[in-house]
Structures are given as C-alpha cells and as structure tokens.
Write a protein that holds these residues in place. Structure first.
Motif, short mmCIF file in Angstrom:
data_model
loop_
_atom_site.label_atom_id
_atom_site.label_comp_id
_atom_site.label_asym_id
_atom_site.label_seq_id
_atom_site.Cartn_x
_atom_site.Cartn_y
_atom_site.Cartn_z
N SER A 183 0.88 -1.09 0.29
CA SER A 183 0.26 -0.36 -0.07
C SER A 183 0.36 0.90 0.09
O SER A 183 0.57 2.53 -0.60
CB SER A 183 -1.26 0.05 1.04
N ASN A 184 2.09 1.36 0.79
CA ASN A 184 3.01 2.52 0.61
C ASN A 184 3.31 2.63 -0.66
O ASN A 184 3.66 3.94 -1.49
CB ASN A 184 3.70 2.51 1.81
N TYR A 185 3.75 1.24 -1.03
CA TYR A 185 4.49 1.18 -2.95
C TYR A 185 3.63 2.65 -3.61
O TYR A 185 4.30 3.15 -4.10
CB TYR A 185 4.75 0.39 -2.79
N MET A 186 2.36 1.68 -3.48
CA MET A 186 1.33 1.81 -4.71
C MET A 186 1.10 3.51 -4.07
O MET A 186 1.27 4.15 -5.37
CB MET A 186 -0.20 1.23 -4.33
N THR A 187 1.25 3.87 -3.50
CA THR A 187 0.61 5.46 -2.78
C THR A 187 2.10 6.15 -3.13
O THR A 187 1.35 7.54 -4.13
CB THR A 187 0.27 5.91 -1.04
N LEU A 188 2.81 6.45 -3.32
CA LEU A 188 4.37 7.00 -3.48
C LEU A 188 4.79 6.67 -4.78
O LEU A 188 4.96 7.28 -5.31
CB LEU A 188 5.56 6.18 -2.71
N TYR A 189 4.07 5.50 -5.60
CA TYR A 189 3.97 5.22 -7.05
C TYR A 189 3.72 6.18 -7.63
O TYR A 189 3.46 6.94 -8.25
CB TYR A 189 3.65 3.66 -7.22
N ASN A 190 1.97 6.93 -7.08
CA ASN A 190 0.53 7.46 -7.66
C ASN A 190 1.96 8.69 -7.70
O ASN A 190 1.30 9.68 -8.18
CB ASN A 190 -0.07 7.31 -6.76
N GLU A 191 1.87 8.72 -6.11
CA GLU A 191 2.67 10.09 -5.99
C GLU A 191 3.75 11.23 -7.61
O GLU A 191 4.20 11.82 -7.77
CB GLU A 191 3.36 10.49 -4.77
N ALA A 192 4.81 9.27 -7.58
CA ALA A 192 5.63 9.73 -8.60
C ALA A 192 5.10 10.65 -9.73
O ALA A 192 5.63 11.40 -10.41
CB ALA A 192 6.88 8.45 -8.77
N LEU A 193 4.09 9.35 -10.42
CA LEU A 193 3.14 9.79 -11.90
C LEU A 193 3.67 11.41 -11.54
O LEU A 193 3.41 12.31 -12.08
CB LEU A 193 2.13 8.38 -11.18
N ALA A 194 2.85 11.83 -10.09
CA ALA A 194 2.00 12.78 -10.01
C ALA A 194 3.18 13.76 -10.50
O ALA A 194 3.22 14.17 -11.81
CB ALA A 194 0.97 12.68 -9.17
N ASN A 195 4.06 13.49 -10.10
CA ASN A 195 5.39 14.53 -10.30
C ASN A 195 5.50 14.36 -11.70
O ASN A 195 6.07 15.24 -11.47
CB ASN A 195 6.62 13.62 -9.54
N ASP A 196 5.22 13.48 -12.63
CA ASP A 196 5.52 13.41 -13.89
C ASP A 196 4.70 14.47 -15.10
O ASP A 196 5.03 13.94 -16.12
CB ASP A 196 6.41 12.29 -14.27
#
Lengths: 823, 571
Positions: free
Chosen positions: A76-89
């Motif tokens: 769940s942490n990974y999925m949340t942070l991966y979404n954050e990374a996508l948003a950053n890009d």
C-alpha cells in the motif's frame, strides 16, 4: 607463490601451511618476474619431518547470522508513493485509492497481494559452517611424507526447496613425499586434488538469484501462494502441481517469476570445480663439488576443470481473473515441466605447466658472508578456447654481501621475456640495489640496553613487466577477421578485416620502487618496531589515448603513456610483557598512503579542477549538490541545469566554472575511493591453559557512493524505505531524498556530493578463546578447544548503509566452536 | 659423482635451450600487411568492414525523438534526448566516430587495392585474368567511393551547422589514409566543400558501377562482366543507389536551413534526381509494403535478409509478447488524410466519433490502432483495456497506437514456441527519390512545370504516389492545389506519411527550418470504452524540448577539445 610455484592461495586450508611470509622486499620478489610487481606472498607447505610422527585432527563448526536485511515498502505504501511519482511527472495515477485501501487492510491477500521476502518463510536465522581437517606426517632420514585431508561446508540462509539444499562443499587432499636418493640428490613429489562443489537452486533467468529477485520483484504484482480452495475449475485443478497440497503458485504474464517456484519447482544447479596440482622436483646438495652450493630443479603441472549441470524444470503460475468480486476464470502463464536429465554447460579447462631451476651459493669466511642465488623459470598457462597461452620466462640473479652482520649490500638483476611484445622489445632487465646497516652492532650502540637490535635499510629497484598488456603487440599493423557481410541475398558473403595499428616502440611497463625504513627490537626483546617510507612510480603504462587522438585511430593505437605514483609510510609495533602468570602481547600496524596520477588519457579540459591528472589516482569526480529546489521561483532564478527538465524537489548543483550553465564540466574531485589510512590492533593474553586473542581493523579516508538500486530509485525500481524521506511540498524543509519520479531523471541520479559518504570504520574482526587440554587419553599429545567470533562489531557513522547488501547474500557475523587433537 | 654433475648440468641446460622459442606466441591467424595484400579476399575485407558497419535493424532512434512517435522505455536515451538531454557532451545519435572509423577503413582500402591481384584463376588464360582484374578494380573503386560518400553524408546530416563564428560548416574531409604520425589536426571544411566532396565521390561511384546488379545475357565479354559486376553483387552499392544518394544529399543542401551557402539550388537538386527517376520508370504497385519482400522494384539498396524476430520483439503489443517500444503519436495519425484524399481537417467524411474509418489506406498498413487486428488478434488500446490498453503495463503504448510498419505478422513471440521470419533492412528506395524530385522541382519550377522534359512534373508524381497509396480517384484534393506553396505542404505531408519510421522525419523538420514543429509536444489518444462506444480525448504526453539552435546537431564535445575544432552555435 606456493613452494616456489605461482598458484592461487585460496585453495588451501590453514593447517597445511608451514609458513606464510609477505615479501615486500622488492629484491626478492622481482626475482620472480613481473607478476610479483606488487609484492609476493610466499607460502611454504608442511612436509614430513624425519623421525617425528604427527597425526592431527581439527573439527570446527560455526554459524553465520545476517547483520541486516533490506527494507522495502509494503504494497500500500508503494502504490501510494508510485501514484505520487506519476503525479510529479505529470502523468495520471495508476492505482485507484479503493485498491490501495483494500491492500492496506490485508483482507484479501490474493487479490491485493503484499509480499515480503525477508522473513522466516524464506530465510533461516542462521547459515552453517563445518570444517574438518586431518593431517599425518612422518618418515625417517631417507624418506618423509605428509598428508592433509580436509572438508569444508558452507550452507546458505535459504530455507525452502533447493534453497534449503544450497551448500558449498570443498574437499582437498594433499600429499607430499621427500626421498633422499643419496647425499647429493633428494626427490620431492607433491600432489594435491581440490574439489569444489556448489549446489544451488536453478534460477530461470541467468544472473538472478534469490537476493536479486527479492530486491526487484514488487510486493503487489502477484501473490506468491494462492490457496487451492479458491480454484473451482476442475480441469485446471487436476493439472496443477500443488505446493504442500494446499497452494498453487501465483503470477501474471508480465510478472511470471515466482520466488517460491524458483526455489522449489525449478530444479537444482550444481557447479563443479576440480583442480589438480602436481610438482616433481630434484634438490641437489652440491657441497661436495663446491662448498656452499645447492641447486634444485622442478617441474609443475596443474589442471583445472569447471562445469555446470542443471536440471531444467519449470513451473506454471496462475492469475485469477476477477469479475465484480469473484474469480471468474484463471490464466496460466508458463508450463510445469519436470525433466529427468541433466544439462551440461559452462565447461572450461585450463592447464598450467612450468619448469623452475634454482641454484644457491653460500659462503661464510670470517667476517664476510656472501650469498648468491640464481633463479630461472618458465611457465605457461593455457585456457581452453583461448588460442594463446600466457607465458612467462625469467632469469634472475641476486648477490648479497654481508660484512660482520653489520653492513649488508644486495644487488639483483632479472631478465624477463615477454610473449606479448615485438621481437625488438621482447627482453627487459630489471635491476635492484639494497643496502642495510645494522646500527645495533656498532660499538656506540652495542650493549645499550633499550635498543637490542636496530637495522636501517633502503632499497631501490626498477621492475619491468608486461602483465598489464591486454593483447599481443608484434610491433607492426595487424589484421584479423571480423564478421562477414552477406550479400546477394545470402548467397555470397565476405569476411571483413579489422586493423590493429602497430607501434614499434611499445615496450614493457615500468615501475620504480624506493623504500627507506628501519626494524628494531627494544626493551630487552619486549618490543618490536618497524617502519618504512615507500615510494613507487609506475610509468610507461600501456594506454590508448582515445581522448587525445581522433576517435578513429585512438581505439586501435597503444602507447606507453600513463604514469602514476604512490608514496606513504608503514609502521608496525609489537609489545610482549609478562604480568605474573599472564603473558600479554600487543601489536599494531598502520599504513598511510597518498596516490597521485601523473599522466592519464583524458580530455583536454580547460579547467584544472576537472582534470584527473595531478589528482589522486582514486579520485571520484562528481557535482557539488547545494540541496533540493524548493519551488519553481528558485529554479527560475538559478543557473539552468542541462540534464532534463528540473522541478521542485530536484537536486540543485553548483556552477563551478561560472559559465552560467550546469553541465558535464561542472564536476570536480569530491572524494577518493580508497582508504588513505589503514590500521589494525591485536591483543593476545595467555594464562596457564587459556589463550585469548582479539584483532581489530580500521580505515579512514575513503569516500563511497550509495547509488545502487536501493538508493537511486526511479523508473521501475522497487521502492525501499529510503524514499520515505522524499521531498514533497509539505516536507520540503526536512526532506533528505529528492522528489519521486517514474522516469529516469538524469538530473538527480548522477554522482554528486548528495550521494557521497565518508566510509571510516573500526571493526572488531576476530575474538578467539582457546583452552588447551593436557593429554588425557594415552597417545594423545594435546587437545585444544576454541571458541571464535568474526566480524562482531563495527563502529561507523554509516554502518546502516555499509553493512547492508542489496542483490547479494547478507553480510554476517560468524560464531564458531572447534576442537583440535594432536595424537 | 661425475654422473651427477652431468645430470645436473643437463637439467640446468634444459632451462636455457631455445629459450627464444619458449617466449614466442603461437602461430595464429593474425595477418601482417604483407599477408593481407597477398590475398584479394583479405584486402577486400577492409572494404567489407565498412559494409558490415551498415545498420541492419530498425530501432527508430530519431523517430521517437520527433513528433511522429514516443518510446515507452523510460531508460531510452532517445526519449531522454527529446526531453532536454541533447548535449554536445552526450549525443546518443552522434555518427562522428562511427562514420570516421569506416571512412578510415575505406581510405586504407583505396590506398592499397590498386596493387593487389584481384583475378588469378589458374583455369583462365592470362589475358582473361588481366581483363577481370581491371573490371574488379573498377567495381571496387566505385563501391569504395560510393560507400565513403554514404558515411560522409551521415556526418553532413548529423553534424553540420552554423558554427560559433557564423559560417555554415560541415566536417573535416579526410580522403587519405592517416596514421597517428601524420598531421591529423584538420579543421572543419565548409558545408559547400563537404557537399562538393560527396558529389565528387558519388560521381566516381556512378562512373565505375553498373546501374543495377544484373547478369547480362551470355556472349562476348559478358561472362567476365557478370563475374566481376553481375547479379552476385546484390546488396552492395550500385550506380542507381549512388545517384539516389546524390539526389538525397542535393535535397539536403538545397533546403532552407542550408541553402544560404551550400552552393546547391533546388533546380540542381531536381536535375540530379530527375534522370534517375525517369530511368526507373513507374512506381512499384506494392510499394506501400515494400519491406514484405526481399527484393522488388521499389528497393534500390537493402541488406541481405536475416531470420530473426527482433523488430517484432521490440514493437509488438504486450498481448503478443512484445515490448511495445515505438508508439506512433496522435500527431502522425492526424497527418494521415481520408480515403477521399482530403486532410481530416478539411474532409467532409471525417467523423470525430469514428476517427479510424475510411482513412488513407496507408494508415491501416502502418499503424495499429484501437480495435485493429494484428496477427488476427484484436488489439484494444482504450483506457484499462487488459495488457494493450494505454499505460496499462510497462510495455503498453503511451499514445494509444502501436507500430505495424516493418512488422512481419508471421513472427511468433510466444515463449517456448517462437518463430522467426526473414527481414531485410532497406537503405535506399524509389519512393524517397520520387519525393525528393517532387519537392525540388516544386520549389524550383512550380507544381506543373516539366522544365527538363522528363515526362513528369511534381504534381503528376504526387498523383501517381497517391494513386498507388489507394486514395480514391479522381484525386480532387490534389487537383485543387495549383500553387507551389500548397503543393509544398502536401509534399511535406506525403513525405511524412510514406517515409514514416525510416529515420527521415527528425531531420526533415530541421532542414525545413520548422522550429515550431520541432518543439511541438507529442499528443496521445485517450479512448474511453462505454460498452463498445468509444469516446476520444487527445492530450499532450511528452514535450519536445529543443532550443532553436538544435536545427543543427552538435560536434562531439570530446572532439572539440582535442584540437581547436569549431563547435556549432548554441551547443
């Protein structure tokens, strides 16, 4: 060098060694030619002694405990942070919040997996070690023998399937026989056989193993084990290979690797390494012809064979397909295969043979002592599949003159031939000169109590060697065939020929060595001290000046161009004292070195700080990081960085040359990759039958990057706990990691001071307690029991990083117990 | 006692006897120059080295950095180049060392080939051997000059530009074999000098090579001509290829970005291309998918076929086990007109709710779009479509399209049961020559002017091209264009569509000085599926971060610091 033959010291157990000496004395080591340019470790193996029968056994058993394992984020942490990374890009989110919440709740681990591999399902707490050595020796005045048999086993931390069977066994048998034919000739025969067998699980993709897979497989890509009760499809169920009759393996077509399957259903691999070493020699005692003259000649033959066998099974994985909240169907990527035959691969053979001749002359007449040694040897190493065997041919002479044990002078000269160089450049002479003065023998010091022995020594040598030559250089242009160009739709094809430009002046690489030092024994033989200053300069290093010559011939043209030097000091101290019944021995060593690059092929940069010439040879070049950009205004007001679009949260660099742009030229030396100072301390306490020994080692002056896939996280890498401190607009002031991204972000992930750490450490390397039992059973001379620990403690500011292994088996602490019996 | 002395001395002497031989390397098949020149096959090997270096696979490096496509591989250096990482210190598309290395080999070949015996068959008479020797040398001379011109053209296209001093420069012309002892400190020649040098080399090639590699009918010396320059030399450079390359270089030189000081006008470019086009005749009917055959009228120069599946492995959609690397952009898809010949913005038949119906037939040949079929499998690229949906997997499309051009549908990528198929890499083809002439003639004389009497005009050629493409006849849209500016836009678009993914687009927008197109962001199609009804949203997914000076490529930074080689402006 083992008994005068160059061999790898890794195949020996400690018991078979009579003596190890580290020859930094250049004049001895250069007798052995260019291979000994960095010094020599000389090992003498045990031989039988006449009328002295020995029979010893040693058994050691130990365990390894992993120091630390990597920590990756939960699903769940990974999925949340991966979404954050996508948003950053600027990309849209990949994971729905509902899915993230379902994963976090852990209620349906099959549909919302959260896999972690560093737990007791896959790993044991300890890996084990076992060692047995038995030796026997003896003989009479005419013939002596010695035999050493040893077995060593290491297991791994893996628990299940073939991982549980993972082990490395080494067996060695070594024997030697000396036979005195008559007063002049003695025959020596040595033979050793070493088998190394490594058993491990077979991994589907070459180059992967449990440790690499556990650091790359995502926690949420697929469940590892799916309870069989979820599969309602009878035909699939019938064909499925169950784990423990309870589970099937999970996976998808994109993520088909299942660690449980790799370890339990993929078959085993075995790698065999077999080595045979043989020496046959004759020792001549020629005192009857010329007093003081001895000679020996021997012939060696080594053979090594390595091969690998696999049983290439494979496994299928199952993907449940959900419609609404139920499993409607299954997909089955992969196939279950069980093979009965072994596949042989990676076979290699190598062979070494050599011929050595040695003659020694020694004469003592009054105050004058003269020793002459002459050494000639030829050896050849052939690897199967490589046309040219590596050959060495050396002749060396050493003359040593000792006057009154007070003034010593030594001269050596070695002639080496190189198989790799042109006719006119094939032979080279390496001379050496050494002088020593035993000051303690002088009248003004003799009898002076604090100083029992003091020797001052210096030596100067020039060694020439061809070890660094990568190829054969006949001195003129040479052409070899390369690939073919097929034409006429494959009906015709002609080979293409590649030029290698010849340089008729290409010769040996040279090294000039100089040392100045002293050895002393003080305080009534209680203290030993030694120190020296060393200097060496390597020059005429074979280089291709790719950065100075135009590209098209730079990569073909070799020259003697490079040079570098190193200088430093070495100190050693030892002190022995008896305090009542306790004997205390303290020792320490310290080395400090300063390397410097004198000439190297590099671009002709305008700025001196950018050039490697003049800097230490281990200089690390990188950018100076000024922190993370806090907002777009700061980016707009800063010097433009040319490594892609920069956003808030990216690393800001310093413009070193003031040209208003950050590019490749703004790098300077920010650290060095080898330690400058290395030291060790040892302590030994002896009380009656107990002996305690401790060894610590340490270093300072090394810088290191932490830039592997655990620390540099971008693209498709698995998220580790280091990203929890990443930059977000909210945490901007406390962030220690740049903003997340799913792209490659050339700006952040390059070598700079942001990722650089000082690697100074101090380790308690070994602690051992030994108890000697007196002979209790008839015939048993002595027995010793010992307890030992290795790598027990490290003191270092960055130990949470330096003690962590990513992608390989963990670093360990080692505890062992052993018993040694001498009969 | 004496026996032992003798024994000892014998053993010691074993060490010393023939020590010279001990330290010699084994005989191997490494040749000295003498040995190389002794055999014609070995000497030809120097020229063959320059041939083997020719590309053999499509990686679409510059296409994914243009507005035609993107790469879905985050580690792709070409994707990185397009978003702001193109620098003189880091130029992944640099041809500098590659081209100069091969020119080095060709120069070495040219310096030695004259004195080698090329024909010495004992079964032939001495006179015949002499004749064949001369014929071989003639052909080899042509091939060497032609191949050298090809590599010089790569240097010209990728590295020429306006220097910091304001001059339009090319590259240092190296026409002799240089060794490290010679003076290799050579400055960049001007663009015009480079073009003249390439033309000179190609003229030698054209003069010495047959137009095509064909076997002449038996009779007279034809047998010897066939043996020295007949059909057996297919896949090597021939006269037609050399002339087509000359037309290509002339077009570059006449283009707006270079014409100011190149010394080549549109008229000259047209005059070079025209005769060859006339000679070749009409277009090959199946030229749209010329790559499906190993040789045909369309292909002027290609490589021998190889059985492989790399192109498909890289570009097939994930459900067919490919990596889906090259994704055509919405920008390119919008360039394809309708079947009736009109652009989508103008055509009455374009339906935004069904954008893929009734399009230009070339669209269906080259692009895999939502609901189209590849290998009888329906490929769905709408949002959330399993496997192939946009951004679904790491190997899914980023634009909603996959690449179909060059892909062979007989390739199977299934692990464990993969099937290869024959692939040929094409270097020069006829359609490009046609487009080169049309562009040059239109600029020089206008759409309907056949100044040199070749029998066709720019407009008539475009008509033939569109007819072959399958555009509905009569071609009303083409008929409606009567001025050069209008035809120019159409020619540019036809060129984009016909030659897509052949490495032309990236450099075409630059030689046309179209800075805006160079900097235009790439768009993707985000399709939502509502029970079979698709709705389309188009948005930007990748920028093209190029500065205005990036019309021209850079000289590698490392070369500019070796000696004072002038760098291009802005780099």
């Amino acid at each position: 060098m083992v008994d005068g033959v160059p061999r790898s010291g890794l195949d020996y157990n400690v018991q078979m060694i009579e003596q190890i000496s580290v020859q930094k004395d250049l004049l001895t080591s250069i007798l052995y030619g260019g291979q000994a340019k960095n010094g020599l470790i000389y090992i003498t193996t045990k031989r039988g002694e006449p009328l002295k029968k020995t029979l010893n056994f040693t058994l050691t058993s130990g365990v390894n405990k992993a120091i630390r394992y990597p920590e990756f984020l939960s699903s769940s942490n990974y999925m949340t942070l991966y979404n954050e990374a996508l948003a950053n890009d600027g990309l849209s989110a990949k994971y729905l919040q509902a899915d993230i919440d379902a994963t976090a709740s852990g209620q349906d681990p099959v549909r919302y997996p959260d896999e972690d591999y560093y737990n007791s399902t896959y790993l044991k707490n300890f890996s084990s070690y076992f060692n047995f050595v038995g030796e026997a020796g003896g003989g009479n005045e005419v013939a002596q023998y010695y035999l050493n048999v040893g077995w060593n086993r290491n297991t791994s931390f893996l628990k299940i399937g073939e991982g549980g069977n993972e082990k490395n066994d080494r067996l060695n048998v070594r024997g030697n026989v000396d036979y005195r034919l008559n007063d002049v000739i003695k025959i020596r025969f040595d033979a050793a056989v070493i088998f190394n067998i490594l058993n491990q699980p077979r991994y589907t993709t070459a180059g992967t193993d449990f440790w690499t897979l556990s650091s790359t497989l995502y926690p949420n890509s697929a469940p590892v084990l799916i309870p069989v009760s979820l599969m309602k499809d009878e035909t699939l169920l019938g064909a499925a290979k169950l784990i423990d009759n309870k589970y099937i393996l999970g996976g998808t077509s994109e993520y088909q690797t299942n660690i449980y399957g790799e370890l339990t259903k993929n078959g085993p691999t075995q790698i065999n390494n077999r080595l045979l070493e043989m020496n046959v020699g004759l020792d001549f005692n020629l005192n009857s012809i010329v007093k003081g003259l001895t000679a020996s000649v021997f012939f060696t033959y080594d053979l090594q064979n390595v091969f690998r066998t696999d049983i290439m099974n494979s496994y299928a994985v199952y993907t449940p397909v959900y419609v609404a909240d139920t499993i409607s169907s299954w997909k089955k990527p992969g196939v279950d295969v069980k093979v009965n035959t072994q596949t042989l691969s990676d076979i290699s053979f190598s062979r070494r043979n050599g011929l050595y001749g040695k003659a020694d002359y020694h004469i003592l007449s009054g105050d004058h002592e003269i020793t002459l040694n002459a050494l000639g040897y030829f050896d050849q190493y052939a690897l199967e599949g490589v046309l040219q065997p590596l050959k060495h041919l050396n002749f060396g002479i050493r003359a040593n003159y000792n006057y009154m044990n007070r003034y010593i002078a030594e001269l050596t000269g070695v002639v080496s031939g190189s198989v790799k160089l042109a006719e006119t450049k094939k032979w080279a002479i390496s001379p050496g000169l050494g002088l020593a003065w035993v000051v303690s023998e002088e009248s003004f010091l003799n009898g002076n109590p604090p100083i029992d022995y003091l020797k001052l020594r210096t030596n100067l040598a020039l060694t020439q060697n061809d070890e660094g030559l990568p190829l054969y250089f006949p001195g003129h242009d040479i052409y070899t065939a390369s690939t073919s160009y097929p034409y006429n739709y494959g009906a015709g094809s002609n080979a293409s020929y590649i030029i290698s430009l010849g340089n008729p002046n290409l010769g040996f690489e040279k090294r000039l060595n100089y040392t100045l030092g002293f050895d002393g024994i003080l305080l009534n033989n209680k203290m030993t001290i030694e120190g020296s200053y060393f200097f060496y300069k390597t020059y005429d290093v074979i280089t291709r000046r790719i950065n100075s010559l135009p590209t098209y011939f730079g990569s073909y043209y070799y020259e003697n161009y490079g040079s570098y030097r190193n200088q430093g000091i070495e100190l050693g101290l030892g002190y022995t004292e008896s305090v009542g019944d306790v004997v205390v021995r303290l020792g320490g060593n310290f080395v400090y070195s300063l390397p410097k690059m004198l000439a190297v092929d590099e671009l002709n940069y305008k700025d001196a700080y950018r050039k490697a010439t003049g800097k230490p040879t281990d200089a690390m070049f990188g950018f100076i990081a000024l922190g993370l950009f806090s907002d777009q205004t700061e980016i707009n007001n800063s010097v433009p960085q040319t490594f892609g679009t920069v956003k808030p949260g990216d690393i800001k660099y310093e413009d070193l040359n003031g040209d208003a742009v950050i590019d490749d030229l703004d790098q300077k030396m920010i650290g060095n990759s080898h330690a400058r100072a290395e030291y060790s301390l040892n302590l030994s306490l002896k009380y009656k039958s107990f002996e305690f020994f401790a060894l610590t080692t340490g270093q300072a002056g090394q810088d290191t990057y932490f830039n592997n896939s655990y620390y540099w996280i971008y693209g498709n890498r698995k998220y580790s706990e280091t990203v929890l401190n990443r930059w977000t607009p909210a945490t901007a002031s406390t962030a220690t990691y740049p903003r997340l991204t799913t792209l490659s972000n050339d700006n952040n992930f390059r070598n700079s001071t942001y990722w650089l750490y000082k690697n100074n450490w101090f380790t308690l390397q070994t602690v051992q307690l030994t108890y000697s039992l007196p002979g209790m059973i008839a015939g048993m001379k002595e027995a010793r029991v010992f307890v030992r620990g290795n790598n027990l403690l490290t003191i270092s500011k960055i130990k949470d990083k330096s003690e962590l292994n990513i992608g390989t088996a963990p670093q360990t602490r080692f505890y062992s117990l052993g018993i040694s019996i001498m009969l | 006692m004496r026996r032992y002395i003798i024994l000892f001395l014998v053993i010691l002497s074993i060490n010393l006897v023939s020590c010279e031989d001990l330290i010699n390397p084994k005989e191997d098949n490494v040749l000295s120059e003498e040995q190389l020149l002794f055999s014609s096959i070995y000497t030809e090997g120097l020229l063959m080295k320059a041939y083997t270096a020719l590309p053999n696979d499509y990686y679409f490096e510059t296409d994914v950095a243009s507005d035609d496509a993107v790469s879905n591989d985050p580690a792709s250096v070409y994707r990185s180049l397009a978003v702001g990482n193109w620098k003189a210190t880091n130029n992944p598309i640099s041809q500098w060392s590659y081209a100069y290395e091969n020119i080095f080999y060709i120069n070495k070949f040219l310096s030695v080939y004259e004195n080698v015996i090329w024909s010495s068959d004992p079964n032939l008479t001495a006179e015949v051997n002499v004749l064949r020797n001369t014929l071989h040398k003639k052909r080899l001379k042509g091939e060497a000059y032609g191949l050298r011109a090809y590599y010089k053209w790569l240097l010209l296209q990728y590295h020429s530009g306006v220097s910091k001093g304001g001059q339009l420069l090319g590259f240092p012309i190296i026409d002799q074999y240089l060794t490290p002892d010679d003076n290799w400190v050579l400055p960049r020649n001007t663009f015009a000098q480079c073009v003249a040098s390439i033309f000179a080399d190609l003229d030698v090639a054209i003069a010495n090579l047959p137009k095509q590699w064909v076997d002449l009918p038996a009779g007279g010396n034809n047998g010897h001509i066939n043996a020295t320059s007949g059909a057996r030399f297919n896949n090597r450079i021939n006269g037609n290829t050399a002339l087509a390359l000359k037309a290509r270089v002339a077009l570059l030189a006449a283009s707006p970005a270079f014409s100011a000081s190149s010394g080549v006008t549109w008229e000259q470019a047209a005059t070079i291309a025209g005769p060859l086009l006339k000679d070749l005749g009409s277009l090959y009917a199946k030229g749209r998918v010329f790559y499906a055959e190993k040789s045909n009228k369309e292909i002027l120069w290609n490589r021998s076929e190889l059985q492989k599946r790399t192109w498909e492995q890289n570009n097939f959609p994930p459900s067919l086990y490919g990596y889906g690397r090259t994704n055509p952009s919405q920008n390119l898809v919008d360039a394809f007109g309708m079947k009736d010949g009109y652009p989508i913005a103008v055509s009455g038949s374009y339906d935004p709710t069904k954008p893929y119906t009734d399009r230009d037939p070339r669209f269906y040949d080259y692009i895999v779009y939502n609901t189209s079929k590849l290998k009888t499998v329906v490929i769905n690229t709408y949002i959330d479509a399993p496997s192939n949906g946009i951004n679904e997997l790491l190997t899914s499309t980023r634009t909603g399209y996959y690449l179909k051009k060059f892909m062979s549908e007989s390739v199977k990528l299934d692990p464990g049961s993969s099937v290869n198929s024959a692939h040929n890499y094409t270097l020069v083809r006829m359609t490009e020559l046609l487009l080169n002439y049309a562009e040059a003639a239109n600029e020089a004389w206008g759409p309907a002017d056949d100044r040199n009497g070749y029998g066709f005009t720019a407009k008539s050629l475009i008509a033939d091209l569109r007819k072959r493409a399958g555009i509905g006849q009569p071609d009303a849209y083409l008929e409606s264009i009567t001025d050069a500016a209008g035809l120019r836009a159409l020619i540019h678009n036809e060129r984009r569509i016909e030659l897509c993914f052949e490495g032309f687009r990236f450099w075409d927008i630059r030689r046309w000085n179209e800075v805006n197109t160079m900097q235009a962001p790439v768009k993707a199609a985000f399709i939502t599926d509502n029970a079979g009804i698709y709705s389309y949203t188009y948005s930007n997914i990748e920028e093209r971060k190029f500065d205005a000076n990036m019309i021209y490529g850079p000289i590698p930074y490392s070369e500019t610091v070796k000696y004072n080689l002038e760098q291009n402006q802005g780099w």
